[in-house]
Structure formats: C-alpha cells, structure tokens
Design a protein around this motif. Structure first.
Motif: not given
Lengths: 158, 294
Positions: B277-281
C-alpha cells in the motif's frame, strides 16, 4: 557652524537608523552561535542515522561494526547537555529558525523529549551490534523519539 | 414600482429552490444492504483514513476518539467532535446507515449538513464495504463521555444550510487522476484521493474553501498560519518511489531528517499499512501532473 552641526546630526541619525535596521535583521553573536550549534548537532544526528538507517531499510548489507559505531555516536550526541542552545529570541520569529516558541513555553516537556531520545539511543547502542533484526527492533524507538519531538517543537519549512 | 414585490418574490423563490435542491441528502435506506461488516479489516481502514489523527486528544490514547482538537481556518475554528462509541456524547447511538451518511455524504444524524473540515469530500469515493468495516471497528473502540464542543464559526459561515450550495459547487465523485493504468496506481489513487484525504492539506483552496483541482498536491499555506504544506507533485518531490514509501513507514526522509508537525500523525497511520500500500501511494504521487510553484 550650522552646516557642520547639521552634518553631524544627519550622520548621527543615519547611524541610529542603520543600527536599528541591523538589530532587526541580524542576531547577536550569542544567538547566531547557539543556532549554528543546534543545526550542527542535528546534522550529526542525521549523518549517524543515515549509517544505520541504510541497513534498517535494507539498502546496504548489515555491518555490526558500522552499526555499533553509529549507534554509539547517536547515544553520545543525545547525552550532550543542550542547555546553552536555547537562547532567548531564537525561535521561529527569527529567519532560519524552526524552533517553535513552545520550547520556551514548555521547557519541561521539551527536556522530557531529550530524555526520551537519550534513553532510546542508549538502548539502541546496546543492541546495534547484535545482528540485523536486533538492530531494526532497537531503531524503532529512536525514530519515534525524533518524530515525537518534531511533532510538538519544530515548525514546518517556510 | 409594482414590480418590486415580484422581484422580491422571485428572489425568495430562488433561495427556496436553492435550499431545496441542495438540502442534505443522506444515503438511501438500502445503501448498506447485503454488506457484512468486518471489524478486523476496519482497523486498517481506520488507519488509512486517518480518523485518529483528528479525533483523539493530545494526551489521550490513540484509540479514544474523544475529540476536542482545534482546526483554525479562514472561516473560523473547527473543533473535532467526540466520535467515540459513547451512546450519549459520542456516536455509539447512531445506526450504521447514519454513520455511513456522515462519512460519505456529510450529513449528520439530525439531518443537517456537516462542515467539510470533516473530509467527506474525499471519503465520498470510499468503497461502501470499507465504510461498514470502518464503522464496525469504531464500535469496538472505547467510549469517552467528554461532550463535543461547538465550532467557533461566525456569521455567515455558521449557517449550515449554506453548505448545500457549497457541496454542489465543490464536492465531486470524480477521480482527479482520471486514468489509473496499473492495479498499484488504482490502489494508490484510492488510498490518496479517498481514504487518506491527502489533498485536504496539500492542495490549495479558493476563496470559498474549495480545493483547486488544477493545483492538485502543489502545496498550500498552513491553515494554522505556520509555514507551508509542501508541494508533493513530481515538480517538487524528487524522492524515488522507494524513498517515499520508506518515509511513510518510518518518518525518515532520504537524508535522515525526520517528519514533524502534522505529518507525524499521518505517518503513525501510514506505518500501519502494508508495504504494497505504501508503494502504491508512492506510485500515485509519481503519476500525478507536475505542478511547479511560481
């Protein structure tokens, strides 16, 4: 000699004006040196955090000696008495300072943050040489201590 | 002269029509049908939506949604209400549908408009499953009996009916990043534009308080008056995607400065997300248009 008197008067007024402007735009030597010391201290934190942080973030291989040395430096930095840093008039009202007035308004709370950092870095220094997982676990509270103080006492960039 | 009553009448009718057309519109009664709440999943939504950042107190626990935090703005000072599970002072007595209406439609239990200091302007894009999961999780959190304090808002902004036209003008269900070409980008867009409501601080507002879509994430004055909230479009944020993801995990910048101010609370939330999720942000922030500040 009215002309000479006038000249003297103008010179005196110009001098007064310039001094006032100088005082408004510049810091005393004590203030400037305190701010330089604060910033230098922060740079040293950042340098040593970078050494261990790169390992915590798996960007470089774990090296017990490098980790131990950097962690010991962090603990030593956190043990330095900062009392002389917080000279009156060096809060965010001064260009280039991000030190919030809350530091002076709540010195006890601010000092409690320093104690928290000293505790976290001492614990970190004790485990940084014990392998990557131990180091990662000890690093967490150090980062949380940085954030906790910056949350309340450091202003954002202009 | 005989025309005046007519003009006045037309104005009153227009106002009445405006009020009627923009009256609070809660969710339909069947909006939550066939959804089964999952409180455990809701804990992640709670973190991603940043609820605790505004609704906890400076000194209380991270899960006690007691309210009381103050938010200065050009329109006055908003005070976060108690949204704990307390049935009297919190929202424990609200039904799932009433809570969902507040979250995605900005309509209170009593049927009035909520102020957009509460970011339903972003949450309106949330999946309804996530909303019911979130509500189920909130019901598991402790109760606080602290009364909610009134907002300190002067005339005319204290007229909640005026929020109807405001919503008509400024609330949109459209994504700002119109096309998300990968699954990661779509997930990042959802986390940033809907749950994370990042734009509420990172995008500047116009005179009426609406976000300026053409300045998406280009930075804004801090409503508290202190410093600036930074531009995080690719024009200003030069970090790699990995750097951004690490920052959202630990709060450390690539040069090992650490987050401060309001971002500390944000990172408490993003640190609870998955690495994916952090990579997606991070991927999303690299995909939005670069907007340089003058």
């Amino acid at each position: 000699m009215p002309i000479k008197g006038l000249t003297l008067l103008s010179v005196a007024s110009v001098f007064t004006l310039v001094s006032a402007a100088f005082a408004a735009g510049h810091l005393t030597q004590d203030q400037q040196r305190a701010m330089d010391a604060r910033n230098a201290h922060m740079t040293l934190y950042s340098f040593n955090l970078g050494k261990v942080g790169a390992m915590v973030q798996d960007r470089v291989p774990y090296d017990a000696d490098v980790a131990s040395a950097a962690a010991a430096n962090l603990a030593a930095l956190a043990a330095i008495d900062e009392a002389g840093y917080w000279v009156e008039g060096t809060d965010t009202s001064i260009e280039g300072s991000r030190a919030k007035p809350e530091i002076w308004a709540d010195m006890a709370g601010f000092e409690a943050e320093q104690v928290k950092l000293a505790t976290a870095t001492a614990a970190f220094a004790a485990v940084a040489g014990d392998g990557l997982d131990a180091m990662k676990a000890g690093f967490g509270p150090v980062g949380q201590s940085c954030s906790s103080c910056h949350e309340s006492y450091r202003a954002p960039r202009e | 002269m005989a025309r005046w009553p007519l003009i006045l009448g037309a104005m009153v009718a227009a106002l009445g029509a405006g009020w009627y057309l923009t009256r609070p519109a809660p969710l339909a009664d069947n909006a939550l049908d066939r959804l089964t709440p999952d409180a455990a999943r809701g804990a992640v939504i709670f973190a991603a939506a940043g609820c605790a950042s505004c609704h906890t107190s400076e000194t209380g626990a991270d899960t006690l949604l007691t309210g009381g935090k103050r938010f200065a703005s050009p329109f006055g000072t908003f005070v976060a209400p108690n949204i704990s599970s307390d049935p009297v002072h919190g929202v424990g007595g609200w039904s799932d549908l009433e809570l969902a209406s507040a979250i995605v439609a900005g309509v209170s239990q009593d049927g009035s408009h909520l102020y957009p200091a509460f970011p339903y302007t972003s949450y309106n894009k949330a999946d309804m499953q996530d909303v019911v999961d979130l509500i189920a999780h909130m019901r598991t959190l402790p109760a606080s009996d602290a009364p909610s304090l009134p907002h300190e808002i002067g005339f005319p902004f204290n007229l909640r009916a005026a929020l109807g036209p405001w919503k008509a003008l400024f609330v949109s269900e459209q994504w700002v990043l119109a096309t998300a070409e990968t699954d990661a980008l779509e997930r990042g867009r959802y986390l940033v534009e809907a749950l994370g409501h990042c734009a509420e601080c990172h995008t500047p507002r116009g005179a009426l308080g609406g976000l300026q879509g053409d300045q998406w994430m280009a930075g804004a004055p801090n409503p508290s008056g202190e410093g600036r909230i930074p531009n995080i479009t690719p024009a200003a944020l030069q970090w790699s995607e990995r750097d951004i993801a690490e920052y959202l995990k630990s709060g450390f910048t690539p040069d090992f400065d650490s987050a401060g101010g309001e971002m500390v609370a944000v990172i408490k939330n993003t640190s609870q997300l998955t690495d994916a999720d952090r990579a997606a942000i991070a991927a999303y922030l690299k995909a939005i248009p670069a907007i340089a500040n003058p």
